[in-house]
Design a protein around this motif. Sequence first.
Motif, PDB file in Angstrom:
ATOM      1  N   VAL A 126      -4.066 -22.855 -10.720  1.00  0.00           N
ATOM      2  CA  VAL A 126      -2.881 -22.924  -9.877  1.00  0.00           C
ATOM      3  C   VAL A 126      -1.671 -23.188 -10.757  1.00  0.00           C
ATOM      4  CG1 VAL A 126      -1.737 -24.150  -7.990  1.00  0.00           C
ATOM      5  CG2 VAL A 126      -4.213 -23.789  -7.918  1.00  0.00           C
ATOM      6  N   ARG A 127      -0.652 -22.345 -10.624  1.00  0.00           N
ATOM      7  CA  ARG A 127       0.580 -22.532 -11.380  1.00  0.00           C
ATOM      8  C   ARG A 127       1.483 -23.515 -10.641  1.00  0.00           C
ATOM      9  NH1 ARG A 127       0.046 -17.105 -11.007  1.00  0.00           N
ATOM     10  NH2 ARG A 127       1.858 -16.981  -9.609  1.00  0.00           N
ATOM     11  N   PRO A 128       2.297 -24.280 -11.362  1.00  0.00           N
ATOM     12  CA  PRO A 128       3.153 -25.284 -10.701  1.00  0.00           C
ATOM     13  C   PRO A 128       4.009 -24.707  -9.586  1.00  0.00           C
ATOM     14  CG  PRO A 128       3.162 -25.625 -13.070  1.00  0.00           C
ATOM     15  CD  PRO A 128       2.407 -24.345 -12.829  1.00  0.00           C
ATOM     16  N   GLU A 129       4.561 -23.501  -9.784  1.00  0.00           N
ATOM     17  CA  GLU A 129       5.444 -22.949  -8.761  1.00  0.00           C
ATOM     18  C   GLU A 129       4.707 -22.648  -7.455  1.00  0.00           C
ATOM     19  OE1 GLU A 129       4.496 -19.554 -11.732  1.00  0.00           O
ATOM     20  OE2 GLU A 129       4.959 -21.712 -11.769  1.00  0.00           O
ATOM     21  N   GLN A 130       3.381 -22.520  -7.514  1.00  0.00           N
ATOM     22  CA  GLN A 130       2.609 -22.274  -6.298  1.00  0.00           C
ATOM     23  C   GLN A 130       2.484 -23.533  -5.436  1.00  0.00           C
ATOM     24  OE1 GLN A 130      -0.808 -20.620  -8.491  1.00  0.00           O
ATOM     25  NE2 GLN A 130      -0.566 -18.763  -7.272  1.00  0.00           N
ATOM     26  N   LEU A 131       2.860 -24.672  -5.991  1.00  0.00           N
ATOM     27  CA  LEU A 131       2.812 -25.931  -5.246  1.00  0.00           C
ATOM     28  C   LEU A 131       4.137 -26.253  -4.574  1.00  0.00           C
ATOM     29  CD1 LEU A 131       0.938 -28.133  -7.881  1.00  0.00           C
ATOM     30  CD2 LEU A 131      -0.047 -26.846  -5.986  1.00  0.00           C
ATOM     31  N   ASP A 132       5.145 -25.429  -4.827  1.00  0.00           N
ATOM     32  CA  ASP A 132       6.480 -25.710  -4.305  1.00  0.00           C
ATOM     33  C   ASP A 132       6.461 -25.762  -2.777  1.00  0.00           C
ATOM     34  OD1 ASP A 132       9.267 -26.151  -4.867  1.00  0.00           O
ATOM     35  OD2 ASP A 132       9.644 -24.200  -3.960  1.00  0.00           O
TER      36      ASP A 132
ATOM     37  N   THR B   3       8.741 -29.654 -13.729  1.00  0.00           N
ATOM     38  CA  THR B   3       8.593 -28.247 -13.339  1.00  0.00           C
ATOM     39  C   THR B   3       9.653 -27.791 -12.341  1.00  0.00           C
ATOM     40  OG1 THR B   3       7.030 -28.890 -11.602  1.00  0.00           O
ATOM     41  CG2 THR B   3       6.114 -28.297 -13.755  1.00  0.00           C
ATOM     42  N   LYS B   4      10.502 -28.746 -11.883  1.00  0.00           N
ATOM     43  CA  LYS B   4      11.590 -28.448 -10.947  1.00  0.00           C
ATOM     44  C   LYS B   4      11.070 -27.845  -9.642  1.00  0.00           C
ATOM     45  CE  LYS B   4      14.955 -27.778 -14.650  1.00  0.00           C
ATOM     46  NZ  LYS B   4      15.950 -26.874 -15.283  1.00  0.00           N
ATOM     47  N   ILE B   5       9.989 -28.422  -9.127  1.00  0.00           N
ATOM     48  CA  ILE B   5       9.465 -27.986  -7.837  1.00  0.00           C
ATOM     49  C   ILE B   5       9.559 -29.145  -6.855  1.00  0.00           C
ATOM     50  CG2 ILE B   5       7.909 -26.260  -8.799  1.00  0.00           C
ATOM     51  CD1 ILE B   5       5.642 -28.189  -8.557  1.00  0.00           C
ATOM     52  N   ASN B   6       9.530 -28.821  -5.586  1.00  0.00           N
ATOM     53  CA  ASN B   6       9.699 -29.827  -4.540  1.00  0.00           C
ATOM     54  C   ASN B   6       8.385 -30.061  -3.809  1.00  0.00           C
ATOM     55  OD1 ASN B   6      12.561 -30.178  -4.887  1.00  0.00           O
ATOM     56  ND2 ASN B   6      12.835 -28.167  -3.934  1.00  0.00           N
TER      57      ASN B   6
END
Length: 237
Positions: free
Chosen positions: A192-198, A222-225
């Motif tokens: 799972v890539r970090p942006e997929q957790l946004d 990773t600048k995700i929320n």
Amino acid sequence: MKSSKIVTPHHLIALASVASTGSLTAASAALGKTQPAVSAQLRQLSEAVGTPLMLRHRYGVRLSPAAETLLPYAQACVRALEGAEQAISRLRGLEEGKLRVLASTSVAVYMLPPVLAAFHARFPGIELQMTRHNANDAMSALERGEGDIAVVRGPASPVGALSSNFVIRILVKDETMLVVPPRHRLARRRKVRPEQLDGIEIVSREPGSATHALVERMAVRTKINFRLNNHQLKLVG
């Protein structure tokens, strides 16, 4: 099926010694035991695991894949015992005294009980007291003088922000895993890539715990929320 065999710190120490020395003979000498005694401990551990731990070759023995999996825990057991011995070396001849251990919840439940049991067996005159906190509270209690040593998963605060009075030693490294329901959109992904957790809701430990701090740091990096749903771990029994 759960094994009925009991794994003791002695089993893990024998495994760690064989791994570090490369042979049963050298491990026996390092531990001050006979080779049959060390072989018996490894055999008992192998029976508990249900698979061989040592593979013989022309130059001695090497660890099986199962033994390699256990090795970090065995090494952590050795380091924990060594650290405990150093922590009380200033006590009165190791014959009497009190050692106050502050521990984060997961460490107190899963790691320390066999280590402290082995310590008590070796130094029965030392009174052991363990208090459970989250990582931040354990470090704060240590700084206030409410404990002699803290064993935490973390710490929650960056190492550079901790008091210079602390001496920090890494005992073992572990992984924090993402767990999702079987029908979740990420359930079938091997990575799972970090942006997929946004934007997803994450159930995490309460603020002050090392796990909560880890999730927050990853979000910033990773600048995700995330939508954090904080839960305090409660133990029953």
